[in-house]
Scaffold this motif. Structure first.
Motif, PDB file in Angstrom:
ATOM      1  N   ARG A   1      -0.893   5.253  14.532  1.00 28.32           N
ATOM      2  CA  ARG A   1      -0.622   5.366  13.087  1.00 28.32           C
ATOM      3  C   ARG A   1      -1.926   5.307  12.303  1.00 28.32           C
ATOM      4  O   ARG A   1      -2.111   6.048  11.342  1.00 28.32           O
ATOM      5  CB  ARG A   1       0.331   4.250  12.638  1.00 28.32           C
ATOM      6  CG  ARG A   1       0.723   4.359  11.191  1.00 28.32           C
ATOM      7  CD  ARG A   1       1.505   5.644  10.926  1.00 28.32           C
ATOM      8  NE  ARG A   1       1.786   5.755   9.503  1.00 28.32           N
ATOM      9  CZ  ARG A   1       1.686   6.871   8.800  1.00 28.32           C
ATOM     10  NH1 ARG A   1       1.360   7.999   9.382  1.00 28.32           N
ATOM     11  NH2 ARG A   1       1.944   6.887   7.521  1.00 28.32           N
ATOM     12  N   ALA A   2      -2.837   4.436  12.717  1.00 26.77           N
ATOM     13  CA  ALA A   2      -4.134   4.348  12.040  1.00 26.77           C
ATOM     14  C   ALA A   2      -4.884   5.673  12.153  1.00 26.77           C
ATOM     15  O   ALA A   2      -5.473   6.147  11.172  1.00 26.77           O
ATOM     16  CB  ALA A   2      -4.960   3.202  12.621  1.00 26.77           C
ATOM     17  N   ALA A   3      -4.846   6.281  13.327  1.00 27.18           N
ATOM     18  CA  ALA A   3      -5.530   7.566  13.528  1.00 27.18           C
ATOM     19  C   ALA A   3      -4.902   8.663  12.669  1.00 27.18           C
ATOM     20  O   ALA A   3      -5.625   9.489  12.099  1.00 27.18           O
ATOM     21  CB  ALA A   3      -5.483   7.957  15.003  1.00 27.18           C
ATOM     22  N   GLU A   4      -3.578   8.663  12.547  1.00 27.44           N
ATOM     23  CA  GLU A   4      -2.905   9.663  11.707  1.00 27.44           C
ATOM     24  C   GLU A   4      -3.349   9.527  10.250  1.00 27.44           C
ATOM     25  O   GLU A   4      -3.620  10.530   9.582  1.00 27.44           O
ATOM     26  CB  GLU A   4      -1.389   9.489  11.799  1.00 27.44           C
ATOM     27  CG  GLU A   4      -0.807   9.861  13.139  1.00 27.44           C
ATOM     28  CD  GLU A   4       0.633   9.416  13.306  1.00 27.44           C
ATOM     29  OE1 GLU A   4       1.233   9.828  14.310  1.00 27.44           O
ATOM     30  OE2 GLU A   4       1.170   8.670  12.454  1.00 27.44           O
ATOM     31  N   LEU A   5      -3.438   8.294   9.779  1.00 22.68           N
ATOM     32  CA  LEU A   5      -3.862   8.063   8.400  1.00 22.68           C
ATOM     33  C   LEU A   5      -5.326   8.433   8.204  1.00 22.68           C
ATOM     34  O   LEU A   5      -5.707   8.965   7.165  1.00 22.68           O
ATOM     35  CB  LEU A   5      -3.616   6.610   8.011  1.00 22.68           C
ATOM     36  CG  LEU A   5      -2.146   6.237   7.842  1.00 22.68           C
ATOM     37  CD1 LEU A   5      -1.973   4.721   7.834  1.00 22.68           C
ATOM     38  CD2 LEU A   5      -1.594   6.845   6.572  1.00 22.68           C
ATOM     39  N   LEU A   6      -6.140   8.151   9.198  1.00 22.92           N
ATOM     40  CA  LEU A   6      -7.554   8.501   9.117  1.00 22.92           C
ATOM     41  C   LEU A   6      -7.725  10.019   9.071  1.00 22.92           C
ATOM     42  O   LEU A   6      -8.544  10.533   8.302  1.00 22.92           O
ATOM     43  CB  LEU A   6      -8.318   7.901  10.300  1.00 22.92           C
ATOM     44  CG  LEU A   6      -9.829   7.960  10.229  1.00 22.92           C
ATOM     45  CD1 LEU A   6     -10.350   7.324   8.952  1.00 22.92           C
ATOM     46  CD2 LEU A   6     -10.443   7.282  11.432  1.00 22.92           C
ATOM     47  N   GLU A   7      -6.926  10.735   9.856  1.00 25.63           N
ATOM     48  CA  GLU A   7      -6.959  12.198   9.810  1.00 25.63           C
ATOM     49  C   GLU A   7      -6.533  12.708   8.434  1.00 25.63           C
ATOM     50  O   GLU A   7      -7.135  13.654   7.901  1.00 25.63           O
ATOM     51  CB  GLU A   7      -6.052  12.783  10.888  1.00 25.63           C
ATOM     52  CG  GLU A   7      -6.597  12.640  12.290  1.00 25.63           C
ATOM     53  CD  GLU A   7      -5.640  13.163  13.343  1.00 25.63           C
ATOM     54  OE1 GLU A   7      -4.577  13.727  12.990  1.00 25.63           O
ATOM     55  OE2 GLU A   7      -5.953  13.003  14.527  1.00 25.63           O
TER      56      GLU A   7
ATOM     57  N   ALA B   1       0.831  -1.202   0.000  1.00 24.68           N
ATOM     58  CA  ALA B   1       0.000   0.000   0.000  1.00 24.68           C
ATOM     59  C   ALA B   1       0.871   1.259   0.000  1.00 24.68           C
ATOM     60  O   ALA B   1       0.564   2.229  -0.691  1.00 24.68           O
ATOM     61  CB  ALA B   1      -0.946  -0.005   1.199  1.00 24.68           C
ATOM     62  N   ARG B   2       1.962   1.228   0.756  1.00 24.86           N
ATOM     63  CA  ARG B   2       2.876   2.379   0.751  1.00 24.86           C
ATOM     64  C   ARG B   2       3.482   2.579  -0.630  1.00 24.86           C
ATOM     65  O   ARG B   2       3.663   3.710  -1.073  1.00 24.86           O
ATOM     66  CB  ARG B   2       3.978   2.174   1.798  1.00 24.86           C
ATOM     67  CG  ARG B   2       3.497   2.375   3.205  1.00 24.86           C
ATOM     68  CD  ARG B   2       4.621   2.233   4.185  1.00 24.86           C
ATOM     69  NE  ARG B   2       4.144   2.415   5.547  1.00 24.86           N
ATOM     70  CZ  ARG B   2       4.762   1.934   6.603  1.00 24.86           C
ATOM     71  NH1 ARG B   2       5.887   1.263   6.479  1.00 24.86           N
ATOM     72  NH2 ARG B   2       4.265   2.141   7.806  1.00 24.86           N
ATOM     73  N   GLU B   3       3.807   1.486  -1.287  1.00 28.58           N
ATOM     74  CA  GLU B   3       4.331   1.585  -2.644  1.00 28.58           C
ATOM     75  C   GLU B   3       3.289   2.210  -3.574  1.00 28.58           C
ATOM     76  O   GLU B   3       3.617   3.046  -4.415  1.00 28.58           O
ATOM     77  CB  GLU B   3       4.734   0.204  -3.156  1.00 28.58           C
ATOM     78  CG  GLU B   3       5.423   0.240  -4.493  1.00 28.58           C
ATOM     79  CD  GLU B   3       5.952  -1.121  -4.920  1.00 28.58           C
ATOM     80  OE1 GLU B   3       6.074  -1.318  -6.139  1.00 28.58           O
ATOM     81  OE2 GLU B   3       6.238  -1.967  -4.061  1.00 28.58           O
TER      82      GLU B   3
ATOM     83  N   LEU C   1       3.662   5.564  -5.941  1.00 29.01           N
ATOM     84  CA  LEU C   1       3.588   5.452  -7.387  1.00 29.01           C
ATOM     85  C   LEU C   1       2.411   6.187  -8.008  1.00 29.01           C
ATOM     86  O   LEU C   1       2.341   6.314  -9.224  1.00 29.01           O
ATOM     87  CB  LEU C   1       3.532   3.970  -7.793  1.00 29.01           C
ATOM     88  CG  LEU C   1       4.784   3.158  -7.469  1.00 29.01           C
ATOM     89  CD1 LEU C   1       4.567   1.693  -7.804  1.00 29.01           C
ATOM     90  CD2 LEU C   1       5.988   3.711  -8.205  1.00 29.01           C
ATOM     91  N   SER C   2       1.495   6.655  -7.189  1.00 32.09           N
ATOM     92  CA  SER C   2       0.298   7.300  -7.711  1.00 32.09           C
ATOM     93  C   SER C   2       0.321   8.799  -7.428  1.00 32.09           C
ATOM     94  O   SER C   2       0.676   9.228  -6.330  1.00 32.09           O
ATOM     95  CB  SER C   2      -0.940   6.675  -7.073  1.00 32.09           C
ATOM     96  OG  SER C   2      -2.099   7.312  -7.541  1.00 32.09           O
ATOM     97  N   VAL C   3      -0.094   9.568  -8.435  1.00 31.10           N
ATOM     98  CA  VAL C   3      -0.189  11.018  -8.245  1.00 31.10           C
ATOM     99  C   VAL C   3      -1.304  11.337  -7.258  1.00 31.10           C
ATOM    100  O   VAL C   3      -1.156  12.176  -6.381  1.00 31.10           O
ATOM    101  CB  VAL C   3      -0.448  11.724  -9.593  1.00 31.10           C
ATOM    102  CG1 VAL C   3      -0.688  13.208  -9.393  1.00 31.10           C
ATOM    103  CG2 VAL C   3       0.712  11.495 -10.536  1.00 31.10           C
TER     104      VAL C   3
ATOM    105  N   TYR D   1      -5.557   4.171   1.418  1.00 38.46           N
ATOM    106  CA  TYR D   1      -5.491   4.650   2.806  1.00 38.46           C
ATOM    107  C   TYR D   1      -6.316   3.758   3.734  1.00 38.46           C
ATOM    108  O   TYR D   1      -5.896   3.471   4.862  1.00 38.46           O
ATOM    109  CB  TYR D   1      -5.976   6.103   2.899  1.00 38.46           C
ATOM    110  CG  TYR D   1      -5.004   7.082   2.294  1.00 38.46           C
ATOM    111  CD1 TYR D   1      -3.885   7.514   2.993  1.00 38.46           C
ATOM    112  CD2 TYR D   1      -5.202   7.589   1.008  1.00 38.46           C
ATOM    113  CE1 TYR D   1      -2.989   8.411   2.438  1.00 38.46           C
ATOM    114  CE2 TYR D   1      -4.312   8.485   0.451  1.00 38.46           C
ATOM    115  CZ  TYR D   1      -3.211   8.890   1.171  1.00 38.46           C
ATOM    116  OH  TYR D   1      -2.318   9.775   0.617  1.00 38.46           O
ATOM    117  N   GLN D   2      -7.455   3.320   3.280  1.00 34.92           N
ATOM    118  CA  GLN D   2      -8.302   2.455   4.105  1.00 34.92           C
ATOM    119  C   GLN D   2      -7.621   1.122   4.387  1.00 34.92           C
ATOM    120  O   GLN D   2      -7.742   0.580   5.486  1.00 34.92           O
ATOM    121  CB  GLN D   2      -9.655   2.254   3.427  1.00 34.92           C
ATOM    122  CG  GLN D   2     -10.486   3.513   3.423  1.00 34.92           C
ATOM    123  CD  GLN D   2     -11.695   3.441   2.512  1.00 34.92           C
ATOM    124  OE1 GLN D   2     -11.841   2.542   1.705  1.00 34.92           O
ATOM    125  NE2 GLN D   2     -12.569   4.433   2.622  1.00 34.92           N
ATOM    126  N   ILE D   3      -6.898   0.606   3.403  1.00 35.28           N
ATOM    127  CA  ILE D   3      -6.139  -0.632   3.620  1.00 35.28           C
ATOM    128  C   ILE D   3      -5.078  -0.410   4.688  1.00 35.28           C
ATOM    129  O   ILE D   3      -4.915  -1.217   5.609  1.00 35.28           O
ATOM    130  CB  ILE D   3      -5.504  -1.126   2.302  1.00 35.28           C
ATOM    131  CG1 ILE D   3      -6.587  -1.658   1.377  1.00 35.28           C
ATOM    132  CG2 ILE D   3      -4.428  -2.178   2.569  1.00 35.28           C
ATOM    133  CD1 ILE D   3      -6.124  -1.905  -0.048  1.00 35.28           C
TER     134      ILE D   3
END
Length: 69
Positions: A48-54, A18-20, A24-26, A33-35
């Protein structure tokens, strides 16, 4: 538990993939992000999950499904 330990390498692999996809995507899709959020929650990495959700909420503040999470 033992079942969680067996899945940890696969979850880490999903995080790497998912990070890759993010790199690779604009404009990565919300699903990437949900994954990541789901993987970090599965590993007990709630901060970390909360940071991504924000981050996801900041990208599209009107998206109701993001706020329901």
């Amino acid at each position: 538990s033992e079942g969680d330990k067996v899945n940890q390498p696969r979850i880490r692999e999903a995080i790497d993939q998912a990070r890759e996809a993010l790199l690779l995507s604009v404009r990565p899709t919300d699903q990437v992000y949900q994954i990541l959020i789901a993987c970090h929650l599965q590993l007990g990495e709630n901060t970390r999950a909360a940071e991504l959700l924000e981050l996801l909420a900041a990208r599209d503040p009107k998206n109701i499904s993001t706020w329901s999470q």
